[in-house]
Design an enzyme around this catalytic site. Structure first.
Site, mmCIF file in Angstrom:
data_model
loop_
_atom_site.group_PDB
_atom_site.id
_atom_site.type_symbol
_atom_site.label_atom_id
_atom_site.label_comp_id
_atom_site.label_asym_id
_atom_site.label_seq_id
_atom_site.Cartn_x
_atom_site.Cartn_y
_atom_site.Cartn_z
ATOM 1 N N GLU A 213 38.789 38.791 36.693
ATOM 2 C CA GLU A 213 38.711 39.865 37.697
ATOM 3 C C GLU A 213 39.910 40.769 37.443
ATOM 4 O OE1 GLU A 213 36.401 40.364 40.093
ATOM 5 O OE2 GLU A 213 35.206 38.573 39.701
ATOM 6 N N CYS A 247 42.963 46.805 43.867
ATOM 7 C CA CYS A 247 42.275 46.932 42.569
ATOM 8 C C CYS A 247 41.102 47.911 42.640
ATOM 9 C CB CYS A 247 41.810 45.577 42.082
ATOM 10 S SG CYS A 247 40.684 44.771 43.227
HETATM 11 P P1 NAD Z 1 49.601 39.959 36.812
HETATM 12 O O1 NAD Z 1 48.772 39.994 35.641
HETATM 13 O O2 NAD Z 1 51.033 40.351 36.682
HETATM 14 O O3 NAD Z 1 49.645 38.507 37.467
HETATM 15 C C1 NAD Z 1 48.499 37.784 37.831
HETATM 16 C C2 NAD Z 1 48.750 36.312 37.612
HETATM 17 O O4 NAD Z 1 49.010 36.118 36.242
HETATM 18 C C3 NAD Z 1 49.951 35.749 38.362
HETATM 19 O O5 NAD Z 1 49.585 34.532 38.970
HETATM 20 C C4 NAD Z 1 50.991 35.538 37.296
HETATM 21 O O6 NAD Z 1 51.792 34.418 37.555
HETATM 22 C C5 NAD Z 1 50.156 35.306 36.073
HETATM 23 N N1 NAD Z 1 50.844 35.724 34.847
HETATM 24 C C6 NAD Z 1 51.720 36.739 34.695
HETATM 25 N N2 NAD Z 1 52.137 36.820 33.407
HETATM 26 C C7 NAD Z 1 51.485 35.845 32.732
HETATM 27 C C8 NAD Z 1 51.473 35.452 31.363
HETATM 28 N N3 NAD Z 1 52.219 36.057 30.431
HETATM 29 N N4 NAD Z 1 50.661 34.433 31.019
HETATM 30 C C9 NAD Z 1 49.898 33.816 31.942
HETATM 31 N N5 NAD Z 1 49.884 34.153 33.242
HETATM 32 C C10 NAD Z 1 50.657 35.159 33.642
HETATM 33 O O7 NAD Z 1 48.796 40.834 37.799
HETATM 34 P P2 NAD Z 1 49.332 41.374 39.107
HETATM 35 O O8 NAD Z 1 50.391 42.392 38.797
HETATM 36 O O9 NAD Z 1 49.664 40.231 39.955
HETATM 37 O O10 NAD Z 1 48.060 42.129 39.710
HETATM 38 C C11 NAD Z 1 47.816 43.499 39.490
HETATM 39 C C12 NAD Z 1 46.590 43.718 38.641
HETATM 40 O O11 NAD Z 1 45.536 42.898 39.087
HETATM 41 C C13 NAD Z 1 46.050 45.136 38.714
HETATM 42 O O12 NAD Z 1 45.655 45.531 37.434
HETATM 43 C C14 NAD Z 1 44.838 45.011 39.615
HETATM 44 O O13 NAD Z 1 43.869 45.999 39.425
HETATM 45 C C15 NAD Z 1 44.346 43.672 39.258
HETATM 46 N N6 NAD Z 1 43.597 43.119 40.354
HETATM 47 C C16 NAD Z 1 42.277 42.919 40.196
HETATM 48 C C17 NAD Z 1 41.519 42.430 41.240
HETATM 49 C C18 NAD Z 1 40.052 42.159 41.120
HETATM 50 O O14 NAD Z 1 39.532 41.513 42.006
HETATM 51 N N7 NAD Z 1 39.377 42.614 40.090
HETATM 52 C C19 NAD Z 1 42.145 42.154 42.451
HETATM 53 C C20 NAD Z 1 43.498 42.381 42.578
HETATM 54 C C21 NAD Z 1 44.225 42.842 41.516
#
Ligand code: NAD
Length: 458
Positions: A213, A247
């Site tokens: 997602e 998002c």
């Molecule tokens: P992010 O990618 O920074 O983090 C998401 C998760 O990934 C966290 O739990 C984090 O601990 C983990 N993570 C971070 N770096 C990692 C790595 N190198 N390896 C493995 N895991 C890692 O995302 P965010 O900043 O928390 O969220 C923002 C993004 O999420 C935006 O792009 C937004 O559009 C998207 N988003 C999508 C939805 C949806 O339902 N489609 C909903 C909310 C947010």
């Protein structure tokens, strides 16, 4: 990965294999327990969401705990029906067999959440995973620490560790450690596209299926014949809710040049009406999650002319709702998802011109079209491949649990909510049951001379 964590994951595998999570009674009991805990911890949830994102209790109820409770109630109501094997017809070749599909739990699944709706986006997939009979590892985002701490309390108060394991911490360290040393049966990830690619790669190594997602630039088109007042209302409330960190927020506006000024004026009015002259002091207006995101957003403000707002204060992680004009498609703000309270307003004259801008970032998570011409609006929806779409609305499709929620291509793969969540966390096993009283010789060698007969039945 620490030996303790690996031991815990292996214990979950054994617990799942014991069959303890499979019965309807068990699943329902777990959902009821989760529901009770979310209600019991209501005030702590509000306090945490305020600390992390300055969300009001009302906004939290609509987008986090209330949203989640609605999903739990709906799932409990329909769970036994969803669990029933689905009878299928049987083709002539296989008669007199009977056919059906059973919904099997996948096993031990990993759910990874982001920080923007930290409770809802971790616990909504959890509801589907529990309903489908799985064991679940939950990894919250480390960037919403207050909410992560309350969720940990809830999970550890309600579930045993072999059933639902809560693993907080730095995602870049803890997630690869788990995924590279343990074969999950499914990984459900919500977050950025960049990290989504890393998750997909790790999953591919062990052929683990994924739901991704992700985000993206969701365009919002306002046609010349749109109701400008309604468009302004609906765009402003969703774009600036949670300070734009949503998002499915409209990422940028493409408005027909003939109504551009009118729309800008209407949106300014709505911003003042919803968030007052000083959004920094408004209970209805959130804050940016951290300094890193704040500085990224601040740099976008110079990518155009500020038509409204844009006031900010790094000490309070505050950035006011901003409308940005004179934005070129090559500027930085148009290259990646904004994910904050800045809304570029770009004029267009022809549909082709607008589509060319949209197609620079294909397959957005959502597409929004405002028009009073239903036929034309539907054509736009057909012309823009996207995860979802709204006509004369923005983002509210997410709140209908009868609709699948998910992206395509760069905005993700898979879907959930309501029954779609149950299906995402279930394997659909095909079963063919054949009686023994009928076993015609034509099915067995020698086949010589049977071609005509085969052509008739196969
Ligand atoms: P992010 O990618 O920074 O983090 C998401 C998760 O990934 C966290 O739990 C984090 O601990 C983990 N993570 C971070 N770096 C990692 C790595 N190198 N390896 C493995 N895991 C890692 O995302 P965010 O900043 O928390 O969220 C923002 C993004 O999420 C935006 O792009 C937004 O559009 C998207 N988003 C999508 C939805 C949806 O339902 N489609 C909903 C909310 C947010």
């Amino acid at each position: 990965m620490s030996n303790d964590l690996l031991t815990s994951l292996n214990a979950m595998r054994s617990y799942f294999a014991s069959g303890a999570t499979r019965s309807y009674a068990f699943r329902k009991q777990q959902l009821l327990a989760l529901k009770k805990a979310v209600a019991d911890y209501e005030q702590e949830i509000y306090d945490a969401l305020y600390a992390d994102l300055k969300k009001s209790p009302e906004e939290a109820w609509i987008t986090e705990n209330g949203f989640l409770l609605n999903e739990i109630n709906y799932t409990i109501k329909w769970l036994s029906a969803w669990m029933e094997p689905e009878k299928k017809s049987t083709n002539l070749l296989n008669l007199p067999s009977s056919s059906y599909v059973v919904k099997e739990p996948l096993g031990v699944v990993l759910i990874i959440g982001p920080w923007n709706y930290p409770l809802q986006l971790l616990f909504m997939p959890l509801v589907g995973a529990i309903a489908a009979g799985n064991c679940v590892v939950l990894k919250p985002s480390e960037f919403a620490p207050a909410t992560a701490a309350v969720m940990q309390k809830i999970i550890e108060a309600v579930f045993t560790k072999e059933y639902v394991l809560y693993v907080p911490g730095d995602g870049a360290a803890v997630i690869p450690a788990m995924m590279n040393n343990f074969s999950f049966d499914h990984v459900f990830y919500t977050g950025s596209t960049a990290v989504g690619k890393l998750i997909y790669k790790m999953a591919a190594e062990r052929l683990v299926p994924v739901t991704l997602e992700l985000g993206g630039k969701s365009p919002c088109v306002v046609m010349a014949d749109a109701s400008i007042k309604v468009a302004a209302n609906r765009i402003v409330i969703t774009k600036f809710s949670n300070a734009g960190q949503m998002c499915v927020a409209p990422d940028y506006i493409l408005v027909h040049t003939s109504v551009k000024e009118k729309l800008v004026e209407a949106m300014k009015k709505k911003i003042l009406q919803f968030f007052t002259e000083q959004p920094i002091n408004s209970d209805e207006y959130g804050k940016i999650i951290n300094e890193k995101q704040f500085n990224r957003l601040l740099s976008y403000l110079s990518n155009g002319t500020i038509l409204h707002g844009g006031d900010n204060d790094i000490n309070r992680l505050y950035m006011g709702p901003a409308l940005l004009g004179n934005v070129t498609v090559d500027s930085a703000i148009m290259q990646e998802e904004i994910f904050g309270p800045i809304l570029p307003v770009i004029g267009y004259n022809t549909k082709e011109e607008a589509l060319a801008i949209i197609n620079r970032n294909p397959n957005p998570l959502a597409f929004y079209i405002f028009s009073s011409n239903d036929k034309e609006a539907r054509k736009w929806v057909e012309n823009v491949p996207s995860g979802a779409a709204c006509i004369n609305n923005a983002s509210w499709h997410v709140t209908n649990h009868h609709l699948p929620f998910g992206g395509r291509g760069f905005s993700g793969t898979g879907r959930y909510h309501g029954k779609y969540s149950f299906d995402t966390f279930s394997h659909e096993k095909a079963v063919l049951k054949t009686p023994t009283w009928f076993d015609p010789a034509m099915k067995y060698p020698p086949f010589k001379g049977k071609l005509k007969l085969f052509k008739k039945f196969i």
